[in-house]
Design a protein around this motif. Sequence first.
Motif, PDB file in Angstrom:
ATOM      1  N   ASP A 182      16.736  26.134 -12.235  1.00  0.00           N
ATOM      2  CA  ASP A 182      15.916  25.077 -12.826  1.00  0.00           C
ATOM      3  C   ASP A 182      16.749  24.159 -13.709  1.00  0.00           C
ATOM      4  N   GLU A 183      17.682  24.733 -14.461  1.00  0.00           N
ATOM      5  CA  GLU A 183      18.541  23.903 -15.320  1.00  0.00           C
ATOM      6  C   GLU A 183      19.465  23.027 -14.481  1.00  0.00           C
ATOM      7  N   ALA A 184      20.028  23.583 -13.438  1.00  0.00           N
ATOM      8  CA  ALA A 184      20.888  22.791 -12.554  1.00  0.00           C
ATOM      9  C   ALA A 184      20.085  21.663 -11.912  1.00  0.00           C
ATOM     10  N   ALA A 185      18.868  21.982 -11.476  1.00  0.00           N
ATOM     11  CA  ALA A 185      18.006  20.964 -10.863  1.00  0.00           C
ATOM     12  C   ALA A 185      17.683  19.858 -11.862  1.00  0.00           C
ATOM     13  N   ASP A 186      17.435  20.222 -13.110  1.00  0.00           N
ATOM     14  CA  ASP A 186      17.094  19.223 -14.132  1.00  0.00           C
ATOM     15  C   ASP A 186      18.273  18.306 -14.439  1.00  0.00           C
ATOM     16  N   VAL A 187      19.482  18.853 -14.424  1.00  0.00           N
ATOM     17  CA  VAL A 187      20.671  18.019 -14.657  1.00  0.00           C
ATOM     18  C   VAL A 187      20.780  16.953 -13.563  1.00  0.00           C
ATOM     19  N   ILE A 188      20.622  17.369 -12.320  1.00  0.00           N
ATOM     20  CA  ILE A 188      20.707  16.415 -11.212  1.00  0.00           C
ATOM     21  C   ILE A 188      19.537  15.438 -11.270  1.00  0.00           C
ATOM     22  N   TRP A 189      18.339  15.937 -11.533  1.00  0.00           N
ATOM     23  CA  TRP A 189      17.116  15.123 -11.605  1.00  0.00           C
ATOM     24  C   TRP A 189      17.251  13.998 -12.631  1.00  0.00           C
ATOM     25  N   THR A 190      17.870  14.317 -13.771  1.00  0.00           N
ATOM     26  CA  THR A 190      18.055  13.303 -14.808  1.00  0.00           C
ATOM     27  C   THR A 190      19.002  12.201 -14.364  1.00  0.00           C
ATOM     28  N   MET A 191      20.103  12.590 -13.734  1.00  0.00           N
ATOM     29  CA  MET A 191      21.158  11.634 -13.433  1.00  0.00           C
ATOM     30  C   MET A 191      20.978  10.910 -12.106  1.00  0.00           C
ATOM     31  N   ASN A 192      20.036  11.367 -11.285  1.00  0.00           N
ATOM     32  CA  ASN A 192      19.798  10.636 -10.033  1.00  0.00           C
ATOM     33  C   ASN A 192      18.645   9.654 -10.170  1.00  0.00           C
ATOM     34  N   SER A 193      18.170   9.448 -11.383  1.00  0.00           N
ATOM     35  CA  SER A 193      16.987   8.621 -11.615  1.00  0.00           C
ATOM     36  C   SER A 193      17.300   7.132 -11.544  1.00  0.00           C
ATOM     37  N   SER A 194      16.244   6.365 -11.303  1.00  0.00           N
ATOM     38  CA  SER A 194      16.387   4.906 -11.300  1.00  0.00           C
ATOM     39  C   SER A 194      16.772   4.391 -12.681  1.00  0.00           C
ATOM     40  N   GLU A 195      16.254   5.034 -13.724  1.00  0.00           N
ATOM     41  CA  GLU A 195      16.568   4.594 -15.095  1.00  0.00           C
ATOM     42  C   GLU A 195      18.064   4.747 -15.381  1.00  0.00           C
ATOM     43  N   TYR A 196      18.646   5.863 -14.949  1.00  0.00           N
ATOM     44  CA  TYR A 196      20.066   6.109 -15.188  1.00  0.00           C
ATOM     45  C   TYR A 196      20.916   5.079 -14.451  1.00  0.00           C
ATOM     46  N   TYR A 197      20.577   4.824 -13.197  1.00  0.00           N
ATOM     47  CA  TYR A 197      21.281   3.806 -12.406  1.00  0.00           C
ATOM     48  C   TYR A 197      21.137   2.436 -13.058  1.00  0.00           C
ATOM     49  N   ALA A 198      19.919   2.117 -13.477  1.00  0.00           N
ATOM     50  CA  ALA A 198      19.673   0.790 -14.048  1.00  0.00           C
ATOM     51  C   ALA A 198      20.461   0.593 -15.344  1.00  0.00           C
ATOM     52  N   MET A 199      20.506   1.611 -16.174  1.00  0.00           N
ATOM     53  CA  MET A 199      21.233   1.472 -17.442  1.00  0.00           C
ATOM     54  C   MET A 199      22.710   1.196 -17.225  1.00  0.00           C
ATOM     55  N   LEU A 200      23.327   1.908 -16.291  1.00  0.00           N
ATOM     56  CA  LEU A 200      24.771   1.757 -16.114  1.00  0.00           C
ATOM     57  C   LEU A 200      25.143   0.601 -15.182  1.00  0.00           C
ATOM     58  N   VAL A 201      24.437   0.464 -14.074  1.00  0.00           N
ATOM     59  CA  VAL A 201      24.810  -0.562 -13.085  1.00  0.00           C
ATOM     60  C   VAL A 201      24.158  -1.906 -13.393  1.00  0.00           C
ATOM     61  N   LEU A 202      22.842  -1.915 -13.613  1.00  0.00           N
ATOM     62  CA  LEU A 202      22.150  -3.190 -13.826  1.00  0.00           C
ATOM     63  C   LEU A 202      22.330  -3.723 -15.248  1.00  0.00           C
ATOM     64  N   ASP A 203      22.272  -2.841 -16.250  1.00  0.00           N
ATOM     65  CA  ASP A 203      22.360  -3.290 -17.647  1.00  0.00           C
ATOM     66  C   ASP A 203      23.802  -3.395 -18.142  1.00  0.00           C
ATOM     67  N   ARG A 204      24.609  -2.374 -17.862  1.00  0.00           N
ATOM     68  CA  ARG A 204      25.974  -2.363 -18.375  1.00  0.00           C
ATOM     69  C   ARG A 204      26.985  -2.945 -17.392  1.00  0.00           C
ATOM     70  N   GLY A 205      26.552  -3.234 -16.179  1.00  0.00           N
ATOM     71  CA  GLY A 205      27.428  -3.914 -15.224  1.00  0.00           C
ATOM     72  C   GLY A 205      28.479  -3.047 -14.565  1.00  0.00           C
ATOM     73  N   TRP A 206      28.253  -1.728 -14.507  1.00  0.00           N
ATOM     74  CA  TRP A 206      29.215  -0.872 -13.809  1.00  0.00           C
ATOM     75  C   TRP A 206      29.262  -1.233 -12.324  1.00  0.00           C
ATOM     76  N   PRO A 207      30.452  -1.295 -11.735  1.00  0.00           N
ATOM     77  CA  PRO A 207      30.527  -1.434 -10.281  1.00  0.00           C
ATOM     78  C   PRO A 207      29.867  -0.228  -9.607  1.00  0.00           C
ATOM     79  N   VAL A 208      29.270  -0.460  -8.457  1.00  0.00           N
ATOM     80  CA  VAL A 208      28.577   0.616  -7.755  1.00  0.00           C
ATOM     81  C   VAL A 208      29.534   1.765  -7.433  1.00  0.00           C
ATOM     82  N   ALA A 209      30.755   1.456  -7.027  1.00  0.00           N
ATOM     83  CA  ALA A 209      31.726   2.508  -6.706  1.00  0.00           C
ATOM     84  C   ALA A 209      32.058   3.346  -7.936  1.00  0.00           C
TER      85      ALA A 209
END
Length: 225
Positions: A182-209
């Motif tokens: 369950d803990e391993a699943a929660d770690v992945i669940w948090t970081m595969n979210s749209s919010e996480y992607y949006a914060m780093l790629v859309l807001d902070r401008g990280w390249p997709v790669a």
Amino acid sequence: MEKPVNTQTSAVSAVQSPRRYDSTRRRAAAAARRTRILDAARECFVSKGYAATTIASIAAVADVAPDTVYTLVGRKAEVFAELIELALSGTDHPVPGAQRDYAVRMRAAPTAREKLTIYADAITGLQGRLAPLFLVLRDAAAADDELRALWESITARRARNMRLLAADLATTGELRDDLTLDEAADVIWTMNSSEYYAMLVLDRGWPVARFRDWLIDSWCRLLLG
């Protein structure tokens, strides 16, 4: 001796062939209109938000009648749900998570790092399609019961899928001993979210790669022994 012509068969064929052709052409035209409607809907939802988007505005952008939107896709909530499912599947039709190409390849991969690499690749592409829509869904869910139900359904589905992913990682024997599934699943669940992607790629401008490489490195450090 020349065979007599079956005039009845010839007449039937002459009638049926154009009908088959017309039916195929009508289906192709309807499919093209449906695609145009969905493209227009995505544009409207992302640029205006859910509440400000109407069936009429979608129809106007798609250059079809509002009734065509209802007939080919459905009500506004149904249009939005269809967009979410297509973004998740990456195809022109919804595909269950376990049947998606990357999920099949992950289950076949022999090592945990290979599984996580495949998944990071898939999530990066998926969130490029999904994140703008999912942020609209998150905001609209607070005021719309149908979208709240959609939000909760997708969130619960993601959690179940991550539990399956963690169990698959555990089969390699490489998962950290001090982590429960369950803990391993929660770690992945948090970081595969749209919010996480949006914060780093859309807001902070990280390249997709860069985002993809970050997921692989982070998941391997956090999850593997």
